[in-house]
Design an enzyme around this catalytic site. Structure first.
Site, PDB file in Angstrom:
ATOM      1  CG  ASN B  37      -5.161 -26.838  13.059  1.00  0.00           C
ATOM      2  OD1 ASN B  37      -6.272 -26.357  12.834  1.00  0.00           O
ATOM      3  ND2 ASN B  37      -4.994 -27.912  13.829  1.00  0.00           N
ATOM      4  CD  GLU B 170     -23.714 -39.246  15.380  1.00  0.00           C
ATOM      5  OE1 GLU B 170     -22.907 -38.306  15.426  1.00  0.00           O
ATOM      6  OE2 GLU B 170     -23.640 -40.171  14.559  1.00  0.00           O
ATOM      7  CE  LYS B 374     -21.616 -41.602  12.517  1.00  0.00           C
ATOM      8  NZ  LYS B 374     -22.166 -40.292  12.162  1.00  0.00           N
TER       9      LYS B 374
END
Lengths: 397, 397
Positions: B37, B170, B374
């Site tokens: 990564n 959002e 959420k």
């Protein structure tokens, strides 16, 4: 019969002290005193280097005028002065329809950056001037640092400070304090950041004691600051600065602290000025106008020998305001004014939160003790403005 | 005899879940698992709209990989993939001299912005992509707001959000929450700020339940958001955007949320892609390569009818990773793989901190209940990654 109208332009150190003095000396019916300022707040110029670096919030460097002025005795108008008409004895404001009439005018409109004709400076550099400008500098630097991890250009994390005078050195000191936090925030290795302080004069802090200057330079260099002394900046571009000899230093942030000149409004009024500043008489009057007083950065006061002007500081402006408040009260009562005499109490320059250098009285000091004195001086201003309650509310040691 | 080498590219939802699965399923001597990564952390893509608006710090949207992976079982390499050689079965890294050999390759390299050929978008717009980009967006906006009090240009406090899909809505919701604080910080009247959300499709949140869409639009409009629907952006410039018909909207900040495409590295490897994404088989394999698995935004999974691909979400990537971890363990033990089947659990879109809309199971919800759901969904991801302890450390309800 109407009472005399006193109009004070600017709520800086000088204007505010004049207003405070009049508020204390005069009764309600003796004069109509109006204070005009473009912001609803006074800002503490001597602290602006902190919010400009992001080491303190800008709210710590401003005080609501209505918190320190009794608006029942002093009328406060929040507006911008657009012109001064000395013949008509009136002042034009941006929003006000009617000009503001005065019998006595006090001009304390502060300063503007002095660029000494350096090309591109006004367009490309940032200036430690007021609340708006310092929070913009803080955000400018943060934005450049935030861009670095994706763009990887060294200039984004290079900060050039032009001028190693009082403001320049104090600002560099704050930057040094701020960098570790900023680097953590944006995942930048601290050693990659460059802070370059460039000064045309042959020394940092011209006029300061050499031993103290050495202390400051050594401390700041130990924190990675690079000094370029005897190095005039010839041009400021969008990419950085070009110094004498043609060498370019790439930097996305250039903060100019190299000097100030008087507010242009004063020049435009027709008063004789030197670099926008008025050489006042012993009662702080503008030449040729018995009813116009000038103080703070708008004024020039020469030392005892009459050879050199005192540098523009908060200290001299405060003393001028204290003197003028009393003199104006005397004047409208038909009394005698007393000449202004500057009494330097000393000077302390901070180098971040924990270090400072300075002279207080005849005593030289450096390090923690000087840093402590600096805070005491800051508290003294709060005390003059708003007494113990303001010190308790806004002060911190 | 050497054990099989499994190399996982990318520590997003898919790659991380695959690694977690292998870590759980396999013994030390069964395979050599390497996770690559470019950052030392995983970032929570579903939360990036918060730091991009400045409503939460970016550290709330990232987790150190070594905090959630047992590096005794999974080797972690922090580096950037520069190319994938499918014939040689190796991966080239930026810093690594030797290519990384694999027997099984897992590609979870995420997405890049899809600009649909809109002129100037890549150069002038900002993108909610990763930690670097969102803190840059936050600082970009702050810098523009900081400049407004001195420069007074309306575009400095105008924010255009391109795309009214999930991320766009959002993000607009967070901006609405953030503005009062930002305006206080820079002495800007809130009503002067413009947030303009521009969408080419004939509706906000295409594919979402109409009643919920109406709820969202009504709520955001009540907070001053302007919607321009059925309005394709034709060009993005340094000054703002030009929409179909030629109308210009001046804005110093343009954030594009209009879509993503697969990572270019995947295309470049020679695997067949559609907009950079690989249409995988039922075992998430790339066409023609039995040992190469693709998941997350790099992959395309079609719905049961085979007509439309599922939208790229954290939810599907997580399920793919969970499936692949088990399948890879089975594979190296000579067992059977199970086909991947996506099980949509529902979708909730936040509208700032206290409002949301969504469908969970078969239940539509809007308002506080949806906002609560959420947060539960966010906590579930933390639980999958690091169990209860990570939920307690990083989660908040």
């Amino acid at each position: 019969m109407s009472v005399p109208k006193i109009v004070i332009l600017g709520a800086g150190y000088g204007g505010l002290m004049t207003a405070k003095g009049l508020q204390k000396e005069l009764n309600y019916n003796e004069a109509e005193v109006t204070l005009v300022n473009q912001n609803s707040y006074h800002y503490i110029t001597t602290k602006l280097h902190e919010p400009a670096a992001g080491t303190a919030h800008h709210d710590h460097a401003r005080i609501a005028i209505e918190d320190v002025i009794n608006t029942k005795k002093i009328k406060f108008i929040r507006d911008r002065v657009t012109s001064i008409n000395l013949q008509q004895k009136e002042v034009q404001l941006e929003k006000g329809d009617e000009p503001l009439k005065y019998d006595y005018l006090v001009i304390g409109l502060g300063s503007a950056p002095e660029t000494f004709g350096i090309k591109g400076l006004l367009e490309n550099a940032l200036f430690i001037r007021n609340i708006d400008s310092v929070r913009m500098i803080r955000e400018h630097i943060e934005y450049m640092f935030a861009r670095y991890p994706s763009e990887k250009k060294e200039e984004l994390i290079t900060i050039v400070v032009g001028g190693a005078g009082f403001t320049g050195i104090e600002y560099v000191g704050e930057l040094v304090d701020r960098m570790p936090e900023l680097c953590r925030e944006y995942d930048i290795p601290l050693e990659k950041v460059r802070i370059v302080n460039i000064e045309a004069a042959p020394t940092v802090l011209p006029g300061f004691d050499k031993e103290l200057v050495d202390y400051a330079v050594k401390y700041l260099e130990s924190k990675g600051v690079e000094f370029l002394i005897s190095t005039p900046i010839e041009e400021c571009t969008q990419d950085g600065v070009i110094v004498k000899g043609g060498k370019e230093i790439k930097a996305s942030t250039v903060v100019w602290t190299g000097g100030v000149r008087g507010n242009k409004l004063v020049e435009d009024s027709g008063i004789e000025t030197m670099r926008g500043r008025v050489k006042v008489d012993e009662f702080l009057r503008a030449p040729g106008y018995d009813n116009v007083f000038v103080l703070g950065d708008s004024s020039l006061v020469f030392n005892e020998d009459g050879e050199r002007p005192y540098p523009p500081t908060a200290q001299i402006a405060t003393q001028q305001g204290q003197c003028l408040g009393k003199n104006l009260a005397a004047l409208i009562r038909g009394g005698e004014m007393k000449p202004f005499k500057y009494e330097p109490k000393g000077t302390v320059a901070s180098l971040g939160r924990k270090e400072a250098i300075g002279v207080v009285g005849n005593k030289k000091m450096a390090g923690g003790m000087a840093a402590f004195m600096k805070k005491v001086i800051d508290l003294r201003w709060l005390f003059l403005l708003g007494g113990v309650s303001l010190v308790l509310r806004k002060g911190k040691l």
